[in-house]
Design an enzyme around this catalytic site. Structure first.
Site, PDB file in Angstrom:
ATOM      1  N   CYS A   1       0.718  -1.266  -0.124  1.00 14.69           N
ATOM      2  CA  CYS A   1      -0.283   0.177  -0.287  1.00 14.69           C
ATOM      3  C   CYS A   1       0.593   1.265   0.404  1.00 14.69           C
ATOM      4  O   CYS A   1       0.124   2.415  -0.361  1.00 14.69           O
ATOM      5  CB  CYS A   1      -0.752   0.097   1.152  1.00 14.69           C
ATOM      6  SG  CYS A   1      -2.257   1.430   1.682  1.00 14.69           S
ATOM      7  N   CYS A   2       1.761   0.959   0.961  1.00 15.37           N
ATOM      8  CA  CYS A   2       3.032   2.513   0.757  1.00 15.37           C
ATOM      9  C   CYS A   2       3.573   2.320  -0.689  1.00 15.37           C
ATOM     10  O   CYS A   2       3.789   4.101  -0.805  1.00 15.37           O
ATOM     11  CB  CYS A   2       3.905   2.256   2.385  1.00 15.37           C
ATOM     12  SG  CYS A   2       2.858   2.125   3.835  1.00 15.37           S
TER      13      CYS A   2
ATOM     14  N   CYS B   1      -1.362   7.718   7.684  1.00 18.24           N
ATOM     15  CA  CYS B   1      -2.332   8.067   6.842  1.00 18.24           C
ATOM     16  C   CYS B   1      -3.345   6.773   7.988  1.00 18.24           C
ATOM     17  O   CYS B   1      -2.849   6.989   9.583  1.00 18.24           O
ATOM     18  CB  CYS B   1      -2.263   6.587   5.726  1.00 18.24           C
ATOM     19  SG  CYS B   1      -1.856   6.840   4.742  1.00 18.24           S
TER      20      CYS B   1
ATOM     21  N   CYS C   1      -3.553   3.811   9.586  1.00 18.13           N
ATOM     22  CA  CYS C   1      -2.884   3.307   9.828  1.00 18.13           C
ATOM     23  C   CYS C   1      -2.011   3.935  10.947  1.00 18.13           C
ATOM     24  O   CYS C   1       0.049   3.721  10.792  1.00 18.13           O
ATOM     25  CB  CYS C   1      -1.551   2.782   8.834  1.00 18.13           C
ATOM     26  SG  CYS C   1      -1.789   1.803   7.625  1.00 18.13           S
TER      27      CYS C   1
ATOM     28  N   CYS D   1       8.024   3.688   5.688  1.00 22.68           N
ATOM     29  CA  CYS D   1       6.504   3.566   4.860  1.00 22.68           C
ATOM     30  C   CYS D   1       7.275   3.140   3.741  1.00 22.68           C
ATOM     31  O   CYS D   1       7.003   2.627   2.456  1.00 22.68           O
ATOM     32  CB  CYS D   1       6.205   5.246   5.042  1.00 22.68           C
ATOM     33  SG  CYS D   1       7.230   6.248   3.562  1.00 22.68           S
TER      34      CYS D   1
END
Length: 241
Positions: free
Chosen positions: A122-123, A203, A206, A229
């Site tokens: 995702c990062c 985010c 998280c 990240c």
């Protein structure tokens, strides 16, 4: 000689010289030096809980300096509002909002749930790849990382080499008290989530509030073997934990 023509060892020499020459220099003077002497340099800012210090230093040096803001699509609403308010108050005229590629989201995270199963992936699509693209025209970049954050940041220097760019960390040696003292002394606006216990903000899915006695970034990816990240590198490898 243009920075892009410098060989890697030469960049290492430049970074080493900077770390010696500016070890006792105040952050404002160092920021001014970076923006005027090292080519086309951008500040990369999350507009998080401590970002206002470096944003203010850059604004005082050059309000038209490029500021790259990673808008991942999963930030807190408070961060998005804060970004606009701060840019207006400081008079920053060159804020560039960097977003994930629509195709990456469509193919790899169509439902916005990738963070539930693979935070690194995702990062990558929401931070790492967008930043790589955004940094293409720049010779170097400025970050707000500090040794006091702990983890992989404990040995930070003012200048380092990452790939074919120099990376500058003007606040590397600052303590938490110095950050808070600067904000108070200058009357700068605080991120609205600080009052809710967030010492560091990323985010929304998280990030959690930080408990008393924890490192400032303890609320990031809580419960996982991860505290970065991946946009920062050590020895050519993305930093995750």
């Amino acid at each position: 000689m243009p920075l892009e023509a410098l060989a890697y060892p030469m960049r290492e020499d430049i970074a080493a010289t900077i770390n010696l020459q500016f070890a006792e220099t105040d952050a404002q003077s160092f920021v001014e030096h970076v923006l005027t002497e090292h080519g086309n340099v951008a500040l990369v800012s999350s507009f998080g809980t401590e970002s206002i210090v470096l944003l203010d230093l850059v604004a005082r040096a050059d309000r038209n300096a490029p500021v790259l803001f990673l808008e991942t699509g999963m930030l807190f609403a408070q961060t998005l509002e804060y970004q606009q308010d701060v840019a207006e108050q400081l008079g920053l005229t060159n804020v560039k909002v960097v977003r994930p590629a629509a195709e990456d989201l469509k193919t790899k995270d169509p439902f916005g749930r990738l963070h539930m199963g693979d935070t690194d992936a995702c990062c990558d699509i929401r931070k790492v790849l967008p930043l790589e693209r955004a940094l293409t025209p720049y010779d170097g970049w400025i970050t707000g990382r500090k040794r006091v954050h702990g983890g992989q940041r404990k040995q930070l220097d003012l200048a380092e080499v990452e790939g074919d760019r120099l990376k500058f960390n003007p606040l590397a040696h600052w303590s938490g008290d110095e950050v808070r003292g600067y904000i108070e002394a200058k009357g700068l606006p605080k991120h609205p989530l600080i009052s809710q216990g967030y010492a560091s903000v990323g985010c929304a899915p998280c990030t959690s509030p930080t408990k008393a006695g924890e490192d400032p970034r303890a609320g990031r990816w809580r419960g996982q073997d991860k505290d970065e990240c991946g946009i920062h590198f050590i020895d050519g490898k993305a930093v995750r934990a």
